[in-house]
Design a protein around this motif. Structure first.
Motif, short mmCIF file in Angstrom:
data_model
loop_
_atom_site.label_atom_id
_atom_site.label_comp_id
_atom_site.label_asym_id
_atom_site.label_seq_id
_atom_site.Cartn_x
_atom_site.Cartn_y
_atom_site.Cartn_z
N ASP A 136 0.84 -1.20 0.00
CA ASP A 136 0.00 0.00 0.00
C ASP A 136 0.87 1.25 0.00
O ASP A 136 0.60 2.22 -0.71
CB ASP A 136 -0.90 0.03 1.24
CG ASP A 136 -2.07 -0.94 1.14
OD1 ASP A 136 -2.23 -1.59 0.09
OD2 ASP A 136 -2.83 -1.05 2.12
N GLY A 137 1.91 1.22 0.82
CA GLY A 137 2.79 2.38 0.90
C GLY A 137 3.64 2.56 -0.34
O GLY A 137 3.90 3.69 -0.76
N ASN A 138 4.09 1.47 -0.94
CA ASN A 138 4.98 1.56 -2.10
C ASN A 138 4.25 1.78 -3.41
O ASN A 138 4.71 2.52 -4.28
CB ASN A 138 5.82 0.28 -2.20
CG ASN A 138 6.78 0.12 -1.04
OD1 ASN A 138 7.14 1.09 -0.38
ND2 ASN A 138 7.18 -1.11 -0.75
N SER A 191 -5.09 0.59 -0.92
CA SER A 191 -5.37 0.15 0.44
C SER A 191 -5.68 -1.35 0.51
O SER A 191 -6.20 -1.83 1.51
CB SER A 191 -6.55 0.95 1.02
OG SER A 191 -7.70 0.80 0.18
N THR A 204 -2.74 -1.33 11.18
CA THR A 204 -1.81 -0.19 11.13
C THR A 204 -0.73 -0.31 12.21
O THR A 204 0.44 -0.04 11.98
CB THR A 204 -2.58 1.13 11.31
OG1 THR A 204 -3.53 1.28 10.25
CG2 THR A 204 -1.63 2.33 11.31
N ASN A 257 1.77 -3.00 11.19
CA ASN A 257 2.70 -2.50 10.17
C ASN A 257 3.74 -1.57 10.80
O ASN A 257 4.92 -1.60 10.41
CB ASN A 257 1.93 -1.76 9.08
CG ASN A 257 2.81 -1.39 7.90
OD1 ASN A 257 3.30 -2.25 7.18
ND2 ASN A 257 3.04 -0.09 7.72
N GLN A 260 7.85 -1.77 10.69
CA GLN A 260 8.70 -0.65 10.28
C GLN A 260 9.76 -0.34 11.34
O GLN A 260 10.88 0.05 11.01
CB GLN A 260 7.84 0.60 10.02
CG GLN A 260 6.81 0.45 8.91
CD GLN A 260 7.42 0.53 7.52
OE1 GLN A 260 8.63 0.57 7.37
NE2 GLN A 260 6.57 0.54 6.51
#
Length: 258
Positions: A135-137, A141, A213, A216, A220
């Protein structure tokens, strides 16, 4: 005209020419500054438009800011792990995965038969941690929605089966298919007894979004470089180029003999 007067007029003309050249240079610099300022304004405007556009692409209903609701039976620090297998198993495989991640799908396809065999034999317990790197890259979603749906399946006691269905039906990395809750519910129909009003409500309401969230964020902050990250005895066996399902089986059986 005397030589002196001629020299005076020549000097005056030279001074006037020099002054005009100076003024031209100043005017050129002034125009450059105006153009430069205009470019900066355009870039700033573009940045603002980009931020607005990015905001417009986000979920209108964002539940990731609420309290983290862990799925039933979640274990580990902050309840971020979904366990599969017997608590009495001597070996624990820790898996950090993203349902949109092609490498995660490859790992599951190659290693799942061996992992399931060891789990069924009571020799191995697996702790799944769900991540949303894609989703971030890539944007979208789907990773979060799929992880939330998997957590809803855990509430129903059917995580492992639904987990496997999601990977068996994984879309291309660039396609955000899993962002569609309707699609996730349709896939749940492949698991006997999973689609109930409670499961449907859990998926559509994003009940575990904040928990996803938080999971994740834990990834990180862990220092891991990517998914899948697969740990056995604290070592990332996925990074071991010599690792095979047969070797994993030997390692687990050796731990069970010890």
């Amino acid at each position: 005209m005397s030589e002196k007067n001629r020299e005076g007029k020549t000097t005056a003309r030279e001074r006037l020419a020099a002054e005009r050249q100076k003024q031209k240079g100043a005017e050129k610099r002034r125009r450059a500054l105006i153009v430069g300022a205009s470019v900066v304004c355009v870039l700033a405007l573009a940045a603002v438009v980009g931020v607005l556009a990015a905001g417009a692409g986000k979920d209108k209903k964002n539940t990731t800011a609420g309290p983290a609701v862990a799925p039933s039976g979640a274990t580990g620090k902050d309840g971020l792990a979904i366990p599969v297998g017997k608590d009495s198993a001597k070996s624990t495989l820790t898996v950090w995965e993203d349902f949109r991640c092609p490498a995660c799908e490859s790992f599951e396809t190659v290693y799942r038969p061996t992992v399931r065999q060891l789990v069924d034999a009571g020799q191995l317990k697996v702790e799944y941690h769900l991540v949303t790197l894609i989703d971030g890259n890539m944007g979208g979603s789907g990773s979060r929605h799929a992880a939330n749906a998997a957590a809803c399946a855990q509430d129903a006691g059917k995580f492992a089966a639904y987990h496997d269905v999601l990977y068996a039906n994984q879309p291309k990395e660039t396609q955000d298919t899993f962002a569609d809750n309707g699609k996730l519910i349709d896939l749940a129909g492949k698991v006997d007894g999973l689609v109930t009003p409670g499961f449907r409500s859990c998926v559509e309401d994003g009940r575990h979004d904040s928990w996803v969230t938080k999971s994740n964020a834990a990834f990180q902050n862990s220092g891991f470089s990517g998914t899948p990250t697969v740990l056995l005895g604290g070592k990332n066996i996925y990074a071991d180029q010599s690792m095979t399902p047969a070797k994993l089986k030997q390692l687990v059986q050796a731990e069970n003999k010890g």
